[in-house]
Design an enzyme around this catalytic site. Structure first.
Site, PDB file in Angstrom:
ATOM      1  N   ASP A  33       0.824  -1.102   0.012  1.00 53.97           N
ATOM      2  CA  ASP A  33      -0.196   0.006   0.046  1.00 53.97           C
ATOM      3  C   ASP A  33       0.987   1.257   0.103  1.00 53.97           C
ATOM      4  O   ASP A  33       1.860   1.241   0.804  1.00 53.97           O
ATOM      5  CB  ASP A  33      -0.944  -0.014   1.289  1.00 53.97           C
ATOM      6  CG  ASP A  33      -2.011   0.940   0.925  1.00 53.97           C
ATOM      7  OD1 ASP A  33      -3.255   0.743   1.025  1.00 53.97           O
ATOM      8  OD2 ASP A  33      -1.680   2.311   1.186  1.00 53.97           O
ATOM      9  N   ILE A  34       0.607   2.210  -0.884  1.00 54.16           N
ATOM     10  CA  ILE A  34       1.196   3.316  -1.033  1.00 54.16           C
ATOM     11  C   ILE A  34       1.207   4.370   0.324  1.00 54.16           C
ATOM     12  O   ILE A  34       2.143   5.197   0.641  1.00 54.16           O
ATOM     13  CB  ILE A  34       0.981   4.425  -2.048  1.00 54.16           C
ATOM     14  CG1 ILE A  34       1.793   5.282  -2.728  1.00 54.16           C
ATOM     15  CG2 ILE A  34      -0.476   5.377  -1.798  1.00 54.16           C
ATOM     16  CD1 ILE A  34       1.696   5.946  -4.058  1.00 54.16           C
ATOM     17  N   ASN A  91     -12.646  -2.681   1.930  1.00 57.83           N
ATOM     18  CA  ASN A  91     -13.644  -1.668   2.070  1.00 57.83           C
ATOM     19  C   ASN A  91     -14.647  -1.882   0.799  1.00 57.83           C
ATOM     20  O   ASN A  91     -14.211  -1.961   0.072  1.00 57.83           O
ATOM     21  CB  ASN A  91     -13.051  -0.256   2.457  1.00 57.83           C
ATOM     22  CG  ASN A  91     -12.076  -0.274   3.596  1.00 57.83           C
ATOM     23  OD1 ASN A  91     -12.696  -0.667   4.555  1.00 57.83           O
ATOM     24  ND2 ASN A  91     -11.180   0.315   3.409  1.00 57.83           N
ATOM     25  N   GLU A  99     -12.115   3.868  -1.348  1.00 51.18           N
ATOM     26  CA  GLU A  99     -11.543   4.486  -2.161  1.00 51.18           C
ATOM     27  C   GLU A  99     -11.283   4.395  -3.564  1.00 51.18           C
ATOM     28  O   GLU A  99     -11.410   5.216  -4.556  1.00 51.18           O
ATOM     29  CB  GLU A  99     -10.556   5.532  -1.675  1.00 51.18           C
ATOM     30  CG  GLU A  99     -10.632   5.937  -0.341  1.00 51.18           C
ATOM     31  CD  GLU A  99      -9.400   6.497   0.489  1.00 51.18           C
ATOM     32  OE1 GLU A  99      -8.363   6.458  -0.016  1.00 51.18           O
ATOM     33  OE2 GLU A  99      -9.547   7.282   1.485  1.00 51.18           O
ATOM     34  N   VAL A 100     -10.827   3.165  -3.795  1.00 54.67           N
ATOM     35  CA  VAL A 100     -10.554   2.672  -5.116  1.00 54.67           C
ATOM     36  C   VAL A 100     -11.265   1.886  -5.469  1.00 54.67           C
ATOM     37  O   VAL A 100     -11.539   0.635  -4.831  1.00 54.67           O
ATOM     38  CB  VAL A 100      -9.021   2.037  -4.961  1.00 54.67           C
ATOM     39  CG1 VAL A 100      -8.489   1.851  -6.470  1.00 54.67           C
ATOM     40  CG2 VAL A 100      -7.966   3.183  -4.524  1.00 54.67           C
ATOM     41  N   HIS A 104     -10.018  -4.624  -3.441  1.00 55.06           N
ATOM     42  CA  HIS A 104      -8.788  -5.172  -2.805  1.00 55.06           C
ATOM     43  C   HIS A 104      -9.101  -5.517  -1.381  1.00 55.06           C
ATOM     44  O   HIS A 104      -9.763  -5.149  -0.694  1.00 55.06           O
ATOM     45  CB  HIS A 104      -8.017  -4.013  -2.942  1.00 55.06           C
ATOM     46  CG  HIS A 104      -8.575  -2.504  -2.414  1.00 55.06           C
ATOM     47  ND1 HIS A 104      -9.537  -1.822  -3.397  1.00 55.06           N
ATOM     48  CD2 HIS A 104      -8.469  -1.788  -1.404  1.00 55.06           C
ATOM     49  CE1 HIS A 104      -9.952  -0.793  -2.552  1.00 55.06           C
ATOM     50  NE2 HIS A 104      -9.356  -0.907  -1.467  1.00 55.06           N
ATOM     51  N   MET A 105      -8.063  -6.376  -1.070  1.00 53.89           N
ATOM     52  CA  MET A 105      -7.864  -6.618   0.386  1.00 53.89           C
ATOM     53  C   MET A 105      -6.863  -6.187   0.961  1.00 53.89           C
ATOM     54  O   MET A 105      -5.687  -6.110   0.434  1.00 53.89           O
ATOM     55  CB  MET A 105      -7.858  -8.293   0.615  1.00 53.89           C
ATOM     56  CG  MET A 105      -9.393  -8.956   0.407  1.00 53.89           C
ATOM     57  SD  MET A 105     -10.439  -8.798   1.674  1.00 53.89           S
ATOM     58  CE  MET A 105     -11.663  -9.644   1.088  1.00 53.89           C
ATOM     59  N   HIS A 106      -7.036  -5.487   2.122  1.00 48.42           N
ATOM     60  CA  HIS A 106      -5.730  -4.778   2.894  1.00 48.42           C
ATOM     61  C   HIS A 106      -5.478  -5.895   3.806  1.00 48.42           C
ATOM     62  O   HIS A 106      -6.338  -6.534   4.643  1.00 48.42           O
ATOM     63  CB  HIS A 106      -6.283  -3.704   3.684  1.00 48.42           C
ATOM     64  CG  HIS A 106      -6.830  -2.362   3.104  1.00 48.42           C
ATOM     65  ND1 HIS A 106      -6.131  -1.276   2.697  1.00 48.42           N
ATOM     66  CD2 HIS A 106      -8.148  -2.309   2.378  1.00 48.42           C
ATOM     67  CE1 HIS A 106      -6.829  -0.446   2.260  1.00 48.42           C
ATOM     68  NE2 HIS A 106      -8.125  -0.846   1.912  1.00 48.42           N
TER      69      HIS A 106
END
Ligand code: DGP
Length: 120
Positions: A33-34, A91, A99-100, A104-106
Site C-alpha cells: 500500500d502506498i 472496504n 476509495e479505489v 482489494h483486500m488490505h
C-alpha cells in the site's frame, strides 16, 4: 456500479503505474500500500475487473476466487506475519469508505493494530 477502467489499480495492472510487487499469479496481484497504516500493509487485488467484494463473489469464476483467497495467506507468509497475526479488511462502497473502485483486500500486521473499528 459499473467498473471504471481508469481507476488506479486498473492502471497498475496495465503497467501504466508502478507498484512494489510482493507476489503475483495468473489471477491475482499483491503489492505494498502506498500509504501504510501498519508496519505491514499489503493490498491483494484480482486481475479481473471487479468493483468490490459483492461484484467479485457474484461474477468471478471459482478459480479466480480460489486464487484470490489463497494469495492472502501466501503473502502473509511472505511478510512473516502468519504467527504474529494480522487483519484482512475489504472496504466496499460509500459506507465502507472504499476509495479505489477495484476490489482489494488490505492485509495489516507487523505489530498490534488495535481494536476492530470505532462504532458509527
Ligand atoms: P480503500 O479506502 O479501501 O479503497 O483503500 C485504498 C488504498 O489504496 C489506500 O490504502 C491507499 C492505496 N492506494 C491508493 N493509490 C495507490 C497507488 O497508486 N499505489 C498503491 N500501491 N496504493 C495506493
Amino acid at each position: 456500479m459499473s467498473y471504471d477502467q481508469s481507476n488506479i489499480f486498473a492502471r497498475i495492472l496495465r503497467g501504466d503505474l508502478p507498484c512494489k510487487k510482493i507476489a503475483e499469479d495468473q489471477h491475482t496481484l499483491a503489492f505494498e500500500d502506498i500509504n501504510p497504516q501498519a508496519p505491514v500493509h499489503i493490498l491483494v487485488i484480482p486481475k479481473g475487473s471487479y468493483v468490490d467484494w459483492s461484484d467479485f463473489t457474484c461474477n468471478a469464476s471459482v478459480v479466480e476466487q480460489s486464487a484470490f483467497v489463497k494469495m492472502i495467506g501466501h503473502v502473509a507468509g511472505l511478510a512473516g506475519i502468519t504467527e504474529s497475526g494480522y487483519r484482512v479488511i475489504s472496504n466496499s462502497g460509500n459506507d465502507g469508505h472504499q476509495e479505489v473502485p477495484h476490489l482489494h483486500m488490505h492485509i495489516l500486521g507487523g505489530g498490534a493494530i488495535g481494536p476492530m473499528v470505532s462504532r458509527c
